[in-house]
Structures are given as structure tokens and as C-alpha cells.
Design a protein around this motif. Structure first.
Motif, PDB file in Angstrom:
ATOM      1  N   ILE A 178       3.217   4.476  -0.511  1.00 57.93           N
ATOM      2  CA  ILE A 178       3.836   5.264  -1.861  1.00 57.93           C
ATOM      3  C   ILE A 178       5.041   5.821  -1.489  1.00 57.93           C
ATOM      4  O   ILE A 178       4.917   6.599  -0.195  1.00 57.93           O
ATOM      5  N   ASP A 238       4.817   5.214  -7.494  1.00 54.60           N
ATOM      6  CA  ASP A 238       4.577   6.647  -7.766  1.00 54.60           C
ATOM      7  C   ASP A 238       4.511   6.950  -9.123  1.00 54.60           C
ATOM      8  O   ASP A 238       3.740   7.827  -9.518  1.00 54.60           O
ATOM      9  N   GLN A 285       0.772  -1.304   0.119  1.00 53.60           N
ATOM     10  CA  GLN A 285      -0.016  -0.269  -0.170  1.00 53.60           C
ATOM     11  C   GLN A 285       0.743   1.295   0.220  1.00 53.60           C
ATOM     12  O   GLN A 285       0.305   2.489  -0.302  1.00 53.60           O
ATOM     13  N   ARG A 307       2.645  -1.190  -5.658  1.00 54.97           N
ATOM     14  CA  ARG A 307       2.438   0.122  -5.525  1.00 54.97           C
ATOM     15  C   ARG A 307       3.810   1.074  -6.098  1.00 54.97           C
ATOM     16  O   ARG A 307       4.623   0.628  -5.487  1.00 54.97           O
ATOM     17  N   ASP A 361      -5.506   7.944  -8.710  1.00 50.57           N
ATOM     18  CA  ASP A 361      -4.933   9.338  -8.367  1.00 50.57           C
ATOM     19  C   ASP A 361      -3.502   9.223  -7.422  1.00 50.57           C
ATOM     20  O   ASP A 361      -2.924  10.267  -7.200  1.00 50.57           O
ATOM     21  N   GLN A 362      -3.491   8.223  -6.797  1.00 56.30           N
ATOM     22  CA  GLN A 362      -2.251   7.980  -5.951  1.00 56.30           C
ATOM     23  C   GLN A 362      -1.118   7.806  -6.680  1.00 56.30           C
ATOM     24  O   GLN A 362       0.054   7.967  -6.225  1.00 56.30           O
TER      25      GLN A 362
END
Length: 470
Positions: A10, A284, A8, A282, A269-270
Motif C-alpha cells: 500500500i 489506498d 500487497q 492494491r 480496512d487497509q
């Protein structure tokens, strides 16, 4: 939906952004090299070796003393020059990768076009090789080809120096086939010189090449000194094999994964979620340094209409490369042997025509053996199985008008939805183009994430490769 581990977080433990790079060809390696120290990188490679079209293979053959010796030969990327590969030469200098002078001579075999139905053979190294078949000294068709080469070089040089734009009505967007007809070039010029030369450059069939816009051919050939008689650039190769630069870049990327195809990329969006077998992670941002059709497949239904239009417009030509030592595929006359040996399709060839090239690696790279070492691209003749060292599949982009227009759409897509694209398909399809695309994607990502100040200013800018910071 997924029975897999899922991260999870970032941003990495260092506080640097996590960046996924898909593809370990020159574009992915350029992006990784530029981002090393600025981001936490994960390099995904679907294949069983890193490097993409940089593919060095170990060969063991007797040396000049008869002793078995093992050395590396390149089966994909082979050569560069000082005029049009400035970023690649700068990268090699920075990494301490040795280069050696190379030979870019070119020969043509045209079955059935010679005397009494034999093959026509000629090479462009010097007058002796041009007239490797002495009968061509009194062959009017051969002289017609030579005359058209001079005229072609004059016309295309004038077009290149004029610097016309690529507006919809520009003559530079005219298909090459129409251009040759309009300028009155002979069939001998087309079949014995022009199409062989284009085949050597872009590794695609003649019907595809004739659909290329004039601009693609003129700009590339002019920049590479292929349409001038004097002041041609010196060509180089990596002494000992190009995998040396791959290994040096990989040394700075601890998280690199072979045999790890990316199945899907999910964007929100993240950031990014990268789906591989049994795992979702995950990130960026992501650099999709793979072929455009591969990127589109990975994005799937989540691709935007703009991405589908641009990425889907570029087609690819599959090519089979065979590494071997069977010299029978080369011209019968050794005077016509060259570094790049084009073999035209026989009139009796079956199936869809493909470009056939025989790269004589002894001319292209400094090898410690005298026995001919050859890479045959889409060989038409049977190769002695006892001489085959390996077979490899490559795909080369087709630079038709749709591809050229798609390239113009790519800048507007960069950085949207945390995604950057890079590949040689965004230029002319060559190593310098792939390197520039990777550098530009990394530079844009650096700016988007505000990473430039971490580089300690001007000192880092001076240490960077040309084009990273403008």
C-alpha cells in the motif's frame, strides 16, 4: 480465488498514496489532473479511447479549394460558456487549450404539423428564421406558441429568482408535465418548442422529460440564459477538437490503461483491491469516475445499502450518434438550418420514441470545409450510407425526481471505505458538472489523506482550479 498477479504493498515507491481512477471522462480526468504529483495514479478506461463524452474524430473532406484536408470534429461534448462553465474555462486556460466562438441556434422540424400535412419548420436565430416558412406569419397556432414562449420565460424566470428550496412539498418538485398543464400552456408550445428544447438539452425521450421535476429545468435554463431574451452568455467550442485538453491531462498520468475494464473492486480496512483481467492490484483509495450504474455493477454485492439506494436510483438513456455529411436530414428550408436541429417523431414512427437531434457541426465548430458535417442523434430518416463517417454509442443520465433525490445522498457516501464517486450525473449531466464532481472528489481525497501541506501552501492554492480548495 484469483490466478493473477497480486500486489500487497500500500503506497507507492515515492511514499505517496496509490489511487485508482475508474473512467477517463471529464470527471476522471479532473481528479487525475488535481491529484497529479500528490499521489501515484492509475487511470483505468474500459473503452478504446480516453475522454468519455469528449470524443474527437478525424474527418477528411475537400476544403474550399477542393484539396483533401483532415480535421477533428467533436461528436460528444461540444460547447461551453463563460457564465456557467467557470471551472472548465479555467482548466482550458491553464492547459493552453484554444477556444473559439460558437453558435447555439436551435431549430424544430415537426412532421405533419405544417400546411397541408407537411413538416413545420422554424429556427430561433432571428425573425427571418422564426418565420422560415412565411405562411406562419398568418398561422394562429404558431403565434400561440410564440406567445406562450414569452409567458413561459416570464414565469420560469420568476421561479428561478425566487430561489425556493426543494423540501418535499416544494412546487419545484412538481413533474414538468403537470406544471405545463397547471399553467395552461398550449399543445403547440409543448410540442413545437418546449419538448424540442428539453430534448436538445438532455437527449432523452419526451415521456421521460415530462417526469423531470420543475427544479431541474428551471435552474439549468436560468443559469444558462435559455429563458431570457437579452444578456445571453457567449458560447465557445474548442478550436480543433476537445481531445486537446484530454491529451494535455493524460501527459501527466504515466500509468493510463486503455481497453482495461475493471471487473470488481474489493474493499477492506487497509484499502482497495482492483480486479481486472488476470490482475489484482492494491490501492489506498479509488475514485469511481464512471456512470453510477457502472459503479454499482463493479461494486457488486459489496456495495453498501446506502450505495445501492443512491447509485441505483439514476437511470440512463442510450443514444446512437451518427457522424455523416447527408444534409437531407436538416430542415428543407435552409433558412431554418441551425446549430441544433430537433426533429420530432413522425406519427408513424415505430418502437419506443427517442429524441432525434441533428448537430450541424459547421455552425458549432470552425471547420475548414463548406460541406455540411452533421452528427445525428438517434436519426429517424435513412442516412445515405456513402456519407457515414462513423457511429458511436453514448448514454445520458435521466434527471427525474429519483435522480435528484439520489444526488442529495452522495455527499454522505464520499470517502467511505476508501471510495469516492464522481460524474456529471451528480449535477445536470454536463461537462462543467462532471468537472466539478471530479474536482470535489479529488479535494476530499486530498483532505482525507493529508496531502494539502505537500502543495507548498498559498502558491499552490492560487495555481489550482476554482473549487479545489474552496
Amino acid at each position: 480465488m484469483y490466478s493473477a498477479s497480486f500486489s500487497q504493498s500500500i503506497g507507492g515507491a515515492t511514499g505517496r498514496p496509490r489511487v485508482a481512477i475508474i473512467g477517463s471522462g471529464i470527471s476522471g480526468l479532473a481528479a487525475a489532473h488535481t491529484l497529479t504529483g500528490l499521489a501515484e495514479l492509475t487511470l483505468f478506461e474500459a473503452g478504446d479511447y480516453f475522454g468519455g463524452h469528449t470524443h474527437t474524430v478525424d474527418v477528411t473532406l475537400p476544403d474550399t479549394q477542393g484539396r483533401p484536408t483532415t480535421f477533428g470534429v467533436d461528436t460528444g461534448f461540444l460547447v461551453l460558456n463563460e457564465r456557467t462553465y467557470p471551472n472548465l474555462l479555467a482548466l482550458f486556460e491553464q492547459l493552453g487549450v484554444p477556444v473559439a466562438k460558437s453558435d447555439m441556434s436551435f431549430s424544430v422540424q415537426a412532421p405533419g404539423a405544417g400546411p397541408k400535412g407537411t413538416a413545420l419548420e422554424w429556427s430561433g436565430s432571428d425573425l427571418s428564421t422564426v418565420f422560415a416558412q412565411r405562411g406562419n406569419l398568418v398561422n394562429p397556432r404558431f403565434w400561440r406558441m410564440l406567445s406562450d414562449i414569452v409567458r413561459f420565460n416570464r414565469i420560469t424566470t420568476r421561479l428561478a429568482e425566487r430561489g425556493e428550496d426543494l423540501s418535499p412539498d416544494s412546487p419545484l418538485l412538481q413533474p414538468l408535465g403537470d406544471f405545463l398543464t397547471a399553467q395552461g400552456f398550449s399543445a403547440e408550445f409543448r410540442d413545437w418548442y418546449f419538448l424540442p428544447m428539453m430534448g436538445c438539452i438532455w437527449s432523452c425521450p419526451t415521456d421521460q422529460m415530462l417526469q423531470f421535476p420543475v427544479a431541474t429545468m428551471v435552474r439549468f435554463c436560468h443559469n444558462h440564459g435559455l429563458i431570457q431574451v437579452t444578456n445571453r452568455p457567449q458560447w465557445y467550442t474548442v478550436a480543433g477538437g476537445a481531445r486537446q485538453y484530454v491529451e494535455k491531462i493524460l501527459a501527466g498520468v504515466p500509468d493510463r490503461r486503455l481497453n482495461t475494464p475493471v471487473q470488481q473492486v474489493l474493499r477492506d480496512d487497509q484499502g482497495i483491491r482492483v480486479v481486472t483481467e488476470g490482475r489484482v492490484e492494491r490501492f489506498d483509495a479509488i475514485v469511481m469516475a464512471c456512470h453510477s450504474d457502472q459503479a454499482l455493477t463493479i461494486l457488486g454485492d459489496a456495495a453498501t445499502p446506502q450505495e445501492r439506494a443512491a447509485l441505483g436510483a439514476v437511470r440512463y438513456q442510450p443514444n446512437r450518434a451518427v457522424l455523416h455529411t447527408d444534409a437531407s436530414v436538416l430542415p428543407v428550408s435552409q433558412r431554418a438550418w441551425a446549430a441544433w436541429n430537433y426533429e420530432a417523431a413522425s406519427a408513424h414512427a415505430q418502437g419506443e420514441p427517442q429524441v432525434c437531434l441533428h448537430y450541424l457541426l459547421n455552425r458549432l465548430q470552425p471547420l475548414p470545409v463548406e460541406k455540411p458535417v452533421v452528427v445525428s442523434l438517434n436519426p429517424q430518416q435513412a442516412i445515405d450510407p456513402a456519407t457515414v463517417i462513423g457511429e458511436y454509442d453514448y448514454a445520458h443520465p435521466v434527471f427525474d425526481l429519483a435522480a435528484i433525490r439520489a444526488q442529495g445522498q452522495m455527499p454522505a457516501l464520499q470517502g467511505r471505505h476508501h471510495t469516492w464517486f464522481a460524474g456529471a450525473w451528480m449535477g445536470y449531466g454536463f461537462h462543467e458538472d462532471g468537472l466539478k464532481a471530479g474536482l470535489q472528489a479529488a479535494r476530499s481525497l486530498i483532505e482525507a489523506h493529508g496531502l494539502a501541506p505537500r502543495l507548498s501552501g498559498e502558491a499552490a492554492r492560487q495555481a489550482a482550479l476554482p473549487g479545489v480548495f474552496g
